[in-house]
Design a protein around this motif. Structure first.
Motif, PDB file in Angstrom:
ATOM      1  N   ALA A  87       0.813  -1.173   0.065  1.00 39.47           N
ATOM      2  CA  ALA A  87       0.169   0.087   0.128  1.00 39.47           C
ATOM      3  C   ALA A  87       1.048   1.379   0.141  1.00 39.47           C
ATOM      4  O   ALA A  87       0.647   2.098  -0.782  1.00 39.47           O
ATOM      5  N   ALA A  88       1.870   1.241   0.822  1.00 40.19           N
ATOM      6  CA  ALA A  88       2.831   2.421   0.880  1.00 40.19           C
ATOM      7  C   ALA A  88       3.568   2.539  -0.525  1.00 40.19           C
ATOM      8  O   ALA A  88       3.856   3.773  -0.958  1.00 40.19           O
ATOM      9  N   ALA A  89       3.872   1.644  -1.287  1.00 44.70           N
ATOM     10  CA  ALA A  89       4.567   1.680  -2.703  1.00 44.70           C
ATOM     11  C   ALA A  89       3.569   2.292  -3.551  1.00 44.70           C
ATOM     12  O   ALA A  89       4.084   3.149  -4.164  1.00 44.70           O
ATOM     13  N   ARG A  90       2.274   1.948  -3.332  1.00 49.46           N
ATOM     14  CA  ARG A  90       1.419   2.610  -4.285  1.00 49.46           C
ATOM     15  C   ARG A  90       1.076   4.071  -4.019  1.00 49.46           C
ATOM     16  O   ARG A  90       0.821   4.958  -4.920  1.00 49.46           O
ATOM     17  N   LEU A 107       7.102  10.871   5.615  1.00 47.10           N
ATOM     18  CA  LEU A 107       7.199   9.368   5.828  1.00 47.10           C
ATOM     19  C   LEU A 107       6.266   8.642   6.909  1.00 47.10           C
ATOM     20  O   LEU A 107       5.732   7.764   6.600  1.00 47.10           O
ATOM     21  N   ILE A 108       5.958   9.627   7.930  1.00 48.21           N
ATOM     22  CA  ILE A 108       5.018   9.119   8.792  1.00 48.21           C
ATOM     23  C   ILE A 108       3.564   9.008   8.418  1.00 48.21           C
ATOM     24  O   ILE A 108       2.670   8.118   8.887  1.00 48.21           O
ATOM     25  N   LYS A 109       3.398   9.491   6.991  1.00 50.32           N
ATOM     26  CA  LYS A 109       2.210   9.346   6.489  1.00 50.32           C
ATOM     27  C   LYS A 109       2.035   7.995   5.749  1.00 50.32           C
ATOM     28  O   LYS A 109       0.839   7.591   5.427  1.00 50.32           O
ATOM     29  N   LEU A 110       3.075   7.276   5.583  1.00 48.01           N
ATOM     30  CA  LEU A 110       2.887   6.072   4.699  1.00 48.01           C
ATOM     31  C   LEU A 110       2.660   4.930   5.586  1.00 48.01           C
ATOM     32  O   LEU A 110       2.663   4.896   6.708  1.00 48.01           O
TER      33      LEU A 110
END
Length: 352
Positions: A87-90, A107-110
Motif C-alpha cells: 500500500a505504501a509503495a502505491r 514518511l509518517i504518512k506512509l
DNA sequence: GAGCCGTGGGC
DNA sequence: TGCCCAAGGCT
C-alpha cells in the motif's frame, strides 16, 4: 567523554556488517526497516536480499500483484507488514510520482510507517536529528538512566524519546540511532548484558544501583488463546493431474491474505466420525473415499496457541456444491501461493 | 490504552 | 500443552 561520543566510537569498531548499511537509498532503507520490525537480523536478512533483488525501485513494487508480495513474505510473520508495504509503495507511486519521501513529516504518512520507522529512515537518508526509539533503545536508556517505569506505556516512551533527543548528534543522527540500537543488540542485551568493561558503565545509573538485570520493566501480559484447526485436504484425481482445494483468508484474523486448506475450527481437534459428519454438512454431494489424519501440530503465535491436524480425503467425484471462494489447483502449484508456516511445514514433512 | 498480529531462537 | 524477546504499527 560524553555518552554520545563513546557510543559513536564503540559503534565505529563494533557495528554489524549489514547489507542495507551499504546504501542510503531510501527505498532500500525503508524495505529493511519494515522487514526488520519485530524481527531478528538472522531471520530477516534473506528476505531483504530477496526483495531488493526482485524489485529495483518502489514503482516496481507498487505494480506487483499483492499475492506475489504475500508469497515472498511467506514465513516472515506479521503479514500486515507485507500488505502495508504494498500500500505504501502505491502511495509513493501515486502521490509522490515515485520519488521516495525522506522527511519524517512525509514518511509518517506512509502505511506501516510509525514513529520509530519514520525517524530511522529520516535520520539515515535525510540527516534529520529525530530519535528512533525501538526495543533496544528503550532498554539501553532505561538502564543508563535507571528508569523503572513500565516501558510499554506511551508516557515512558516519550520520556525515553526525549532523552534520546538530548543525546542525538545533529551532524550524524543516522549513525547515532544505529549505534544506540547496535549497542543494545550486541552489548546491552536483555539477558546477561556485557557490563564488564562496558564503555558506558561510568554513565550507567542502573549499574550504580544494581538494577541492570531488572531493567527494563515490562508489564501487560495477556493470556494466550487456544484454538483448534482441522484442515481438510480434499483431493481430486482428474485424469493424470492431482488437485486439491485452497482458499484465501480474508477475515480480520491471523494470516490475513494467506492461503490455506478448507478449515473447520472447533473446540477440540475432531475425530474421524465428527470430521465425516462435518464434511457431509459442508459439501453434501461429496463422496469421500480414503481418509487419513496427520499427526497433531502445535503452532505458537504471539497471542494464540494453535493445535492443528490435516485430514486428507480422497474424493470419488468432483462436488458441485462447493463454496465460491474455494480454488481447485494442481497440487504442485501450491508453491505459487503464500501459506502460513504451519501448513508449509506439514506439506514439507508429511505430504509431499 | 490495550489487544492484536508470526516466527524462530535462547534459556 | 514454557516463557521471553526481536529494527513496531494498527485499530
Amino acid at each position: 567523554m560524553s555518552i554520545t561520543k563513546k557510543l559513536i566510537t564503540w559503534y565505529s569498531k563494533n557495528k554489524r556488517d549489514l547489507p542495507w548499511r551499504e546504501t542510503t537509498d531510501p527505498f532500500k532503507i525503508w524495505l529493511s526497516e519494515i522487514i526488520m520490525q519485530q524481527t531478528r537480523i538472522e531471520q530477516g536478512t534473506s528476505y531483504y536480499l530477496k526483495f531488493v533483488d526482485e524489485f529495483a525501485s518502489v514503482e516496481e513494487l507498487a505494480i506487483a500483484p499483492e499475492d506475489k508480495i504475500m508469497r515472498m513474505w511467506q514465513g516472515l510473520g506479521y503479514y500486515s507488514r507485507a500488505r502495508n508495504l504494498h500500500a505504501a509503495a502505491r502511495q509513493i507511486k501515486n502521490q509522490y510520482e515515485g520519488q521516495f519521501p525522506v522527511s519524517y513529516k512525509e514518511l509518517i504518512k506512509l502505511k506501516g510507517v510509525g514513529d520509530y520507522t519514520a525517524a530511522a529512515i529520516a535520520s539515515i537518508t535525510n540527516n534529520e536529528a529525530v530519535p528512533a526509539v525501538d526495543g533496544n533503545v528503550k532498554r539501553v536508556i532505561a538502564r543508563l538512566f535507571d528508569i523503572r517505569d513500565d516501558i510499554s506505556t506511551a508516557k515512558t516512551y516519550n520520556t525515553i524519546k526525549n532523552i534520546s533527543a538530548q543525546l542525538i548528534t545533529k551532524d550524524d543522527p543516522g549513525t547515532f540511532n544505529q549505534a544506540l540500537m547496535d549497542f543494545g543488540a550486541l552489548r546491552c542485551t536483555p539477558k546477561n548484558p556485557k557490563c564488564t568493561d562496558c564503555p558506558l558503565s561510568e554513565h550507567c545509573l542502573a549499574m550504580q544501583s544494581g538494577m541492570v538485570q531488572e531493567l527494563p520493566v515490562k508489564y501487560n501480559r495477556t493470556k494466550k488463546k487456544y484454538r483448534y484447526f482441522n484442515f481438510l485436504i480434499l483431493e481430486l484425481k482428474n485424469g493424470k493431474q492431482d488437485f486439491f482445494y485452497i482458499l484465501q483468508r480474508t477475515e480480520k484474523d491471523i494470516w490475513n491474505r494467506l492461503f490455506q486448506f478448507p478449515l473447520i475450527e472447533s473446540e477440540q481437534l475432531l475425530k474421524e466420525n465428527a470430521l465425516i459428519k462435518e464434511l457431509s454438512k459442508r459439501i453434501p454431494d461429496a463422496e469421500a473415499g480414503e481418509l487419513t489424519i496427520s499427526r497433531q501440530y502445535k503452532h505458537l503465535l504471539s497471542h494464540q496457541i494453535i493445535f492443528a491436524q490435516f485430514i486428507r480425503i480422497r474424493l470419488k467425484n468432483e462436488p458441485q456444491k462447493i463454496p465460491s471462494q474455494w480454488i481447485k489447483i494442481p497440487k504442485h502449484k501450491i508453491v505459487d501461493y503464500g501459506i502460513p508456516r504451519l501448513i508449509d511445514q506439514y506439506l514439507k514433512t508429511e505430504y509431499f
